[in-house]
Design a protein around this motif. Structure first.
Motif, mmCIF file in Angstrom:
data_model
loop_
_atom_site.group_PDB
_atom_site.id
_atom_site.type_symbol
_atom_site.label_atom_id
_atom_site.label_comp_id
_atom_site.label_asym_id
_atom_site.label_seq_id
_atom_site.Cartn_x
_atom_site.Cartn_y
_atom_site.Cartn_z
ATOM 1 N N ARG A 5 0.825 -1.207 0.000
ATOM 2 C CA ARG A 5 0.000 0.000 0.000
ATOM 3 C C ARG A 5 0.859 1.256 0.000
ATOM 4 O O ARG A 5 0.460 2.278 -0.507
ATOM 5 C CB ARG A 5 -0.951 -0.012 1.180
ATOM 6 N N LEU A 6 2.037 1.179 0.589
ATOM 7 C CA LEU A 6 2.922 2.340 0.614
ATOM 8 C C LEU A 6 3.627 2.555 -0.717
ATOM 9 O O LEU A 6 3.783 3.684 -1.168
ATOM 10 C CB LEU A 6 3.976 2.171 1.713
ATOM 11 N N PHE A 7 4.085 1.486 -1.322
ATOM 12 C CA PHE A 7 4.936 1.597 -2.505
ATOM 13 C C PHE A 7 4.298 1.053 -3.777
ATOM 14 O O PHE A 7 4.932 1.013 -4.806
ATOM 15 C CB PHE A 7 6.263 0.871 -2.249
ATOM 16 N N GLY A 8 3.080 0.628 -3.711
ATOM 17 C CA GLY A 8 2.423 0.051 -4.870
ATOM 18 C C GLY A 8 2.658 -1.439 -4.934
ATOM 19 O O GLY A 8 3.429 -2.015 -4.170
ATOM 20 N N ASP A 9 1.960 -2.075 -5.824
ATOM 21 C CA ASP A 9 2.050 -3.529 -5.977
ATOM 22 C C ASP A 9 2.799 -3.834 -7.264
ATOM 23 O O ASP A 9 2.331 -3.490 -8.347
ATOM 24 C CB ASP A 9 0.650 -4.132 -6.008
ATOM 25 N N PRO A 10 3.951 -4.489 -7.195
ATOM 26 C CA PRO A 10 4.752 -4.745 -8.393
ATOM 27 C C PRO A 10 4.074 -5.679 -9.392
ATOM 28 O O PRO A 10 4.509 -5.774 -10.538
ATOM 29 C CB PRO A 10 6.041 -5.357 -7.845
ATOM 30 N N ARG A 11 3.014 -6.341 -8.989
ATOM 31 C CA ARG A 11 2.298 -7.229 -9.915
ATOM 32 C C ARG A 11 1.437 -6.450 -10.900
ATOM 33 O O ARG A 11 0.995 -6.991 -11.907
ATOM 34 C CB ARG A 11 1.417 -8.207 -9.136
ATOM 35 N N LEU A 12 1.200 -5.179 -10.620
ATOM 36 C CA LEU A 12 0.323 -4.357 -11.455
ATOM 37 C C LEU A 12 1.130 -3.390 -12.307
ATOM 38 O O LEU A 12 2.101 -2.801 -11.841
ATOM 39 C CB LEU A 12 -0.657 -3.580 -10.576
#
Length: 124
Positions: A5-12
């Motif tokens: 939630r802080l840094f984003g999701d690398p899967r997206l």
């Protein structure tokens, strides 16, 4: 708060459009809830969604941060890309007629609404 939630999701992938499937019930024969998601920034995007309310349907779309942590999310399949700077090009999705089944379907469900939207996206 999770690091996703802080840094984003690398899967997206930023700009990607995803078909989302959510578990409805422990009885898988009852099918899935279908929706669309546009990942607009490293921190989140916009979930396009309809839901049944009484005997009709309502648009329940909204911004979403942390889609991959959504309760009962079973899958997210990348189906296309739209530059986040052109997100307004997807605005029509929230205005699809919810009072009648979208062609070529004879019933209105979250699945037929989603498939109708995907057909139009392919034509854009």
């Amino acid at each position: 708060m999770s690091s996703a939630r802080l840094f984003g999701d690398p899967r997206l992938q930023i700009g990607a459009i995803y078909l989302l499937l959510f578990i409805r019930d422990s009885d898988m024969s009852k099918g899935f809830h279908w929706a669309l998601y546009h990942h607009r920034t490293s921190h989140g995007g916009y979930k396009f969604n309809v839901k049944q309310m009484g005997s009709g349907w309502i648009c329940d779309s909204a911004t979403n941060n942390g889609i991959m942590q959504s309760f009962l999310l079973d899958g997210a399949l990348r189906i296309g890309v739209c530059d986040p700077a052109r997100a307004e090009d997807l605005g029509w999705i929230d205005y699809v007629d919810l009072t009648q089944p979208p062609a070529p379907f004879d019933i209105f469900t979250c699945r037929t609404w989603t498939m109708h939207c995907v057909r139009r996206l392919v034509g854009q």
